[in-house]
Design an enzyme around this catalytic site. Structure first.
Site, mmCIF file in Angstrom:
data_model
loop_
_atom_site.group_PDB
_atom_site.id
_atom_site.type_symbol
_atom_site.label_atom_id
_atom_site.label_comp_id
_atom_site.label_asym_id
_atom_site.label_seq_id
_atom_site.Cartn_x
_atom_site.Cartn_y
_atom_site.Cartn_z
ATOM 1 N N CYS A 399 -0.390 12.630 -15.935
ATOM 2 C CA CYS A 399 0.860 11.866 -15.846
ATOM 3 C C CYS A 399 1.763 12.193 -17.035
ATOM 4 O O CYS A 399 2.310 13.285 -17.116
ATOM 5 C CB CYS A 399 0.556 10.380 -15.718
ATOM 6 S SG CYS A 399 1.963 9.412 -15.130
ATOM 7 N N HIS A 526 -3.008 10.472 -10.983
ATOM 8 C CA HIS A 526 -4.116 9.955 -11.803
ATOM 9 C C HIS A 526 -5.433 10.201 -11.070
ATOM 10 O O HIS A 526 -5.917 9.338 -10.328
ATOM 11 C CB HIS A 526 -3.939 8.451 -12.050
ATOM 12 C CG HIS A 526 -2.832 8.116 -12.988
ATOM 13 N ND1 HIS A 526 -3.025 7.935 -14.340
ATOM 14 C CD2 HIS A 526 -1.506 7.949 -12.773
ATOM 15 C CE1 HIS A 526 -1.856 7.656 -14.923
ATOM 16 N NE2 HIS A 526 -0.924 7.668 -13.989
ATOM 17 N N GLU A 528 -8.378 10.125 -12.040
ATOM 18 C CA GLU A 528 -9.515 9.295 -12.483
ATOM 19 C C GLU A 528 -9.763 8.102 -11.553
ATOM 20 O O GLU A 528 -10.873 7.576 -11.488
ATOM 21 C CB GLU A 528 -9.308 8.797 -13.914
ATOM 22 C CG GLU A 528 -8.129 7.874 -14.139
ATOM 23 C CD GLU A 528 -6.841 8.597 -14.507
ATOM 24 O OE1 GLU A 528 -5.921 7.943 -15.030
ATOM 25 O OE2 GLU A 528 -6.747 9.818 -14.255
#
Length: 587
Positions: A399, A526, A528
């Site tokens: 990001c 993102h 994750e």
């Protein structure tokens, strides 16, 4: 539908989220369909406007919901996909009741906490519990509800009252309460103290809820005498007192609960028709825990961020790194670096801090710059990216980390000295990162580009494409208000800085890669948030492989990693029936 309510006592942050996730894991390992709801008694509509220091990271769901980080635990443990309505806040409930009142739905009645707010809570829970969270679209059979905060807090009273009524509405055999409490062990005497738990349970019972299981959080296993004392004073059988002591890995918690007969208790208390026992099914969890304890090789990643004083600020990032490290049989060491400490101004004011930060960065095997907001510390992140690019250290920017990698390249390779994001320097002559026109920053909450979006790979030789299994596109979760300026793209590509992934329209730059570098990758999304213990996120896996010096051989072998075959079925989702074999990664 069976409902399991998890409440907490004595202190907040006691681990209710991990207990709720672990309970769900045991139930799911018996073949049941499980969903989860997190209740937060704050007045915010969602977690989107929180500072990461306030409540940890903001977790983003497929539908763009900005929610509490505990929903991340549920998704990772249970391998499910939740929606924003699985996170219920006081703000959401009051907003829905006030909207009804304004419409005249209450027919002139006085609108009160009881019954209107409490009824709205019960209706929300019953409605949301039926929503499928698995890929097979089957309606869940069990709903695990975690009530945030601590019993006795004034703000959680309407929720406690709602569940007091709820237990009678759904009948006793369909509702049970797990109360998580702290058993402190003062170092002066070394004795485990039961009084806080007694007081907490007394308060809960006074509010009309009787705990069926008391889960005691303690640093060492509970003595039998302590267990019996809690049983006697808290009006439960000794078998209903469960000990969850500190363990080496959170993956051991479901095993700990199962060893103490929690599933047998649920079967009798909730009249669950379960055909299989979870022992064999939890084998993969035991395998994961054992492996994480056995790892000998180390791999260090420098996490350069601005919220590093509170590790929960980067909860999903740390988990994604752990999943990837476990997959390649390395023990992860995260070096937290406050990005402001890398800036020249720190050298003037606090030279020791400055040199310590740079020493940490230089000694790491890889560099990760995660997302963030605001100008503080951004120049330190740029310095770290510059170092990783020049020294050919494996680098992943997520990001804001990707946007700053673009700024750094523009300044130091393209020669645009004032290149910057308009978020930090609106007057820059080289606005390489700009705000997205349709995302009006007037309102802060819920106005970003949020949730699951598709990214199309524009290059067949991209290393990230190979890591994603040579996919043509990926669907990942986003949370940003600024984007790379597409008009300047060709300047970068001429110098070997490639935008290998773009959105469906080709307007948004989603993935960057640098030529002639072991691993220099930036992603606008993102990754994750969708990483799983048994299926690590490809960008993070690439970073760990590169940091361990194994990326090249891994790519040559066609990007096959044995844990992915061992832990999961061919669809890539967690499968309790998959056989467990020895996990090895050969370089």
């Amino acid at each position: 539908m069976k409902y399991i309510l998890v409440t907490g006592g004595v202190i907040s942050g006691i681990g209710k989220g991990i207990i709720a996730s672990s309970v769900g894991t045991i139930l799911k390992s018996c073949g049941l369909h499980v969903t989860a709801i997190k209740i937060d008694p704050y007045i915010n509509i969602d977690a989107g406007t929180f500072s990461p220091y306030e409540h940890g990271e903001v977790f983003v769901l497929d539908d763009g919901g900005e929610v509490d980080l505990d929903l991340g635990n549920y998704e990772r443990f249970l391998d499910i996909r939740l929606t924003k309505d699985n996170n219920l806040t006081t703000g959401k409930i009051y907003q829905s009741v006030i909207t009804k009142e304004r419409r005249g739905d209450y027919l002139g009645k006085t609108v009160q906490v009881v019954p209107h707010i409490t009824d709205a809570i019960q209706e929300w829970v019953m409605r949301q519990a039926k929503i499928s969270v698995d890929d097979d679209e089957v309606e869940p059979q069990v709903c695990v509800i975690e009530l945030g905060g601590t019993v006795g807090d004034i703000e959680s009273m309407p929720f406690i009252e709602a569940f007091r009524q709820f237990q009678f509405k759904v009948k006793r055999e369909n509702f049970c309460n797990i109360h998580v409490s702290l058993v402190p062990q003062p170092s002066a005497t070394g004795e485990q103290k039961t009084k806080p738990t007694q007081n907490s349970v007394r308060e809960l019972r006074g509010l009309g809820l009787s705990p069926d299981l008391i889960v005691c959080r303690c640093s060492t296993p509970l003595d039998n005498a302590v267990k019996e004392k809690i049983s006697m004073f808290c009006h439960v059988e000794p078998e209903q007192v469960i000990c969850v002591h500190d363990v080496s890995s959170i993956y051991r918690v479901p095993l700990l609960l199962e060893d103490q007969g929690v599933m047998d208790y649920f079967c009798s208390r909730l009249d669950l028709k379960v055909e299989m026992r979870p022992r064999r099914m939890l084998a993969k969890w035991k395998e994961m825990s054992d492996r994480s304890d056995r790892l000998l090789e180390h791999c260090s990643i420098a996490l350069v961020g601005k919220y590093t004083k509170f590790s929960d600020s980067y909860a999903s990032v740390i988990k994604a790194l752990e999943h990837s490290a476990l997959a390649i049989n390395h023990k992860l060491e995260v070096k937290y670096i406050d990005s402001a400490d890398l800036e020249p101004s720190t050298l003037q004011d606090e030279p020791v801090k400055y040199h310590e930060a740079w020493q940490k960065l230089c000694s790491a095997n890889g560099v990760l710059v995660p997302g963030g907001f605001g100008v503080r510390g951004t120049e330190g992140k740029v310095q770290a990216i510059n170092w990783a690019r020049k020294q050919k250290k494996p680098f992943l920017g997520v990001c804001l980390g990707m946007q700053l990698a673009v700024c750094e390249f523009a300044r130091n390779v393209l020669g645009w000295e004032d290149a910057n994001s308009t978020e930090f320097y609106p007057e820059t002559k080289h606005p390489v990162v700009i705000d997205m026109p349709e995302h009006n920053p007037g309102d802060m909450g819920g106005t970003m580009r949020l949730g699951k979006r598709r990214t199309i790979f524009k290059s067949s030789t991209s290393v990230l494409r190979k890591l994603y299994g040579d996919a043509e596109y990926v669907d990942e979760r986003h949370r940003h208000r600024f984007e790379v300026n597409p008009e300047l793209k060709h300047h970068f590509e001429q110098k070997g800085f490639h935008f290998v992934g773009q959105d469906l329209e080709g307007e948004r730059m989603e993935i960057i890669e640098l030529e002639d570098h072991p691993y220099f990758v930036g992603v606008q999304y993102h990754p994750e948030f969708t990483s799983r213990p048994i299926n690590p996120s490809p960008p993070y896996l690439g970073l760990l492989l590169a940091a361990a010096g194994k990326l090249h051989s891994y790519v040559l072998k066609g990007c096959r990693l044995s844990p992915r075959d061992t832990y999961s079925d061919c669809s890539g989702s967690s499968s309790p029936d998959s056989e467990i074999s020895e996990l090895k990664f050969t370089s």
